[in-house]
Scaffold this motif. Structure first.
Motif, short mmCIF file in Angstrom:
data_model
loop_
_atom_site.label_atom_id
_atom_site.label_comp_id
_atom_site.label_asym_id
_atom_site.label_seq_id
_atom_site.Cartn_x
_atom_site.Cartn_y
_atom_site.Cartn_z
N MET A 97 0.83 -1.20 0.00
CA MET A 97 0.00 0.00 0.00
C MET A 97 0.87 1.25 0.00
O MET A 97 0.60 2.22 -0.73
CB MET A 97 -0.92 -0.01 1.22
CG MET A 97 -1.87 1.17 1.29
SD MET A 97 -3.08 1.16 -0.05
CE MET A 97 -4.33 2.25 0.62
N ALA A 98 1.93 1.24 0.79
CA ALA A 98 2.83 2.40 0.85
C ALA A 98 3.49 2.64 -0.50
O ALA A 98 3.63 3.80 -0.94
CB ALA A 98 3.88 2.18 1.93
N LEU A 99 3.88 1.57 -1.18
CA LEU A 99 4.49 1.72 -2.50
C LEU A 99 3.49 2.29 -3.50
O LEU A 99 3.83 3.15 -4.31
CB LEU A 99 5.01 0.36 -2.99
CG LEU A 99 6.24 -0.19 -2.27
CD1 LEU A 99 6.52 -1.61 -2.71
CD2 LEU A 99 7.46 0.69 -2.52
N LEU A 100 2.26 1.82 -3.44
CA LEU A 100 1.22 2.34 -4.33
C LEU A 100 0.96 3.82 -4.07
O LEU A 100 0.85 4.62 -5.01
CB LEU A 100 -0.06 1.54 -4.16
CG LEU A 100 -0.06 0.13 -4.76
CD1 LEU A 100 -1.15 -0.74 -4.13
CD2 LEU A 100 -0.26 0.20 -6.28
N GLU A 101 0.88 4.19 -2.82
CA GLU A 101 0.64 5.60 -2.48
C GLU A 101 1.79 6.48 -2.94
O GLU A 101 1.58 7.62 -3.39
CB GLU A 101 0.43 5.74 -0.97
CG GLU A 101 -0.90 5.15 -0.50
CD GLU A 101 -1.07 5.22 1.00
OE1 GLU A 101 -2.22 5.21 1.47
OE2 GLU A 101 -0.04 5.27 1.72
N SER A 102 3.03 5.96 -2.88
CA SER A 102 4.18 6.75 -3.33
C SER A 102 4.14 6.99 -4.84
O SER A 102 4.76 7.93 -5.34
CB SER A 102 5.48 6.05 -2.94
OG SER A 102 5.72 4.89 -3.73
N GLU A 103 3.41 6.14 -5.56
CA GLU A 103 3.27 6.29 -7.01
C GLU A 103 2.09 7.18 -7.39
O GLU A 103 1.93 7.53 -8.56
CB GLU A 103 3.10 4.93 -7.68
CG GLU A 103 4.33 4.04 -7.60
CD GLU A 103 5.45 4.50 -8.51
OE1 GLU A 103 5.19 5.27 -9.47
OE2 GLU A 103 6.61 4.10 -8.27
N GLY A 104 1.26 7.54 -6.41
CA GLY A 104 0.11 8.40 -6.69
C GLY A 104 -1.24 7.71 -6.60
O GLY A 104 -2.27 8.33 -6.87
#
Length: 335
Positions: A236-243
């Motif tokens: 989830m954190a990786l997805l959020e960092s991508e927008g």
């Protein structure tokens, strides 16, 4: 060196091992050798351009070049919901008021919807436990966006990801036990398997036709709506960092959230540059960069030192060998 490369029929044993390790609720990784073999054949056809664009499902493997060990998997589905519905619950806020009593109430309801038709899905992100540190997860996750950016016309304008919902340490799923199971009287694993292997008609036949009022649900079910499985928090954190951001949809079985982002706004898609390869014995770069090939058919990705000089990417011979590129070829680089 770790390299992300296309999966094919020869990866069946590795994929089955990852499916077993992933545990319950990982719909795209069933512990079914026949289903996994079909998926790998579709992956081969997708990368070679033999699958219909709308049917393409690109599966990626994280491989250690020295040992050949497979440590993780990720994937991109070109489209969802065209041949089989893509069902979700939409979390809807409903306001009610009585002016005469000076009372205003807000109720959340869950409504069955099929809103994601034609969207691209990134998913199946799973790594072995001993690979969840040191940047391997970020490499595997971002490789999916490098794949999309290599040939954006093969993918939809909107990209989604579904995250696994909450399960207890003993494998129980609160939302399934208290809500979904009331409509689907079967084991979770059976419903999960049927979702990935059938036309999903059973969902249309059995799912609730009227809104479900969240306030009427038991507290354990309410508490996990839109929440992510503990193992999915880094994803989830990786997805959020991508927008990517939650869009109000949740999974109908485990209540895990759906997140979306416009394809061209995904940070890795947007920021990666196409550059010509130059090979040098020494690369003057303080930090490694994300490097991939520039086509879907020959897709490979690594995170290694790269020096960007104008329109040139300077890499060493080992990196070039991992990517299977030579001087003058085009790669895409995200610093």
């Amino acid at each position: 060196m770790l390299v992300v490369r296309p999966a094919g029929p020869g990866d069946l044993d590795h994929l089955l091992e990852l499916a077993i390790l992933s545990g319950p609720g990982f719909t795209s990784l069933p512990e079914d050798p026949d289903a996994l073999a079909d998926r790998l054949e579709l992956s081969r056809a997708s990368f070679t351009g033999q699958a219909q664009v709308q049917d393409a499902w690109y599966t990626l493997m994280l491989e250690e070049t020295d040992t050949g060990d497979i440590d993780g998997i990720g994937s991109v589905k070109a489209t969802v919901g065209l041949k089989r519905p893509f069902f979700s619950f939409r979390v809807v806020n409903n306001a009610q008021s009585s002016p005469s009593l000076d009372i205003r109430l807000e109720h959340q309801t869950l409504v069955l919807v099929n809103e994601c038709t034609g969207w691209t899905e990134v998913g199946s992100l799973f790594l072995k436990a001993d690979r969840r540190k040191g940047g391997a997860g970020r490499l595997l996750s971002q490789s999916r966006y490098m794949l999309i950016g290599a040939q954006p016309d093969l993918f939809a304008d909107t990209v989604l990801a579904e995250l696994r919902g909450v399960f207890t340490p003993d494998g129980a799923c609160p939302f399934w036990d208290h809500v979904a199971h009331k409509f689907f009287p079967m084991e979770f694993d059976q419903a999960d398997y049927m979702t990935g292997s059938t036309d999903k008609q059973f969902i249309l036949d059995l799912a609730p036709r009227h809104p479900i009022y969240v306030n009427l649900l038991p507290e354990p079910a309410r508490a996990v709506i839109g929440k992510v499985h503990p193992q999915g928090v880094p994803a989830m954190a990786l997805l959020e960092s991508e927008g990517f951001r939650p869009n109000g949809l949740i999974d109908i079985f485990d209540a895990g959230p759906t997140v979306t982002c416009q394809r061209d706004n995904i940070r890795t898609v947007r920021d990666a540059r196409a550059l010509k390869v130059q090979i040098a014995s020494e690369v003057e770069a303080e930090l490694p960069g994300l490097i991939s090939t520039a086509s879907v058919a020959a897709f490979r990705a690594v995170r290694q030192k790269v020096a960007v000089e104008g329109e040139t990417a300077v890499i060493n011979a080992e990196t070039a060998a991992a990517l299977k590129v030579k001087a003058g070829d085009v790669v895409r680089v995200k610093s």
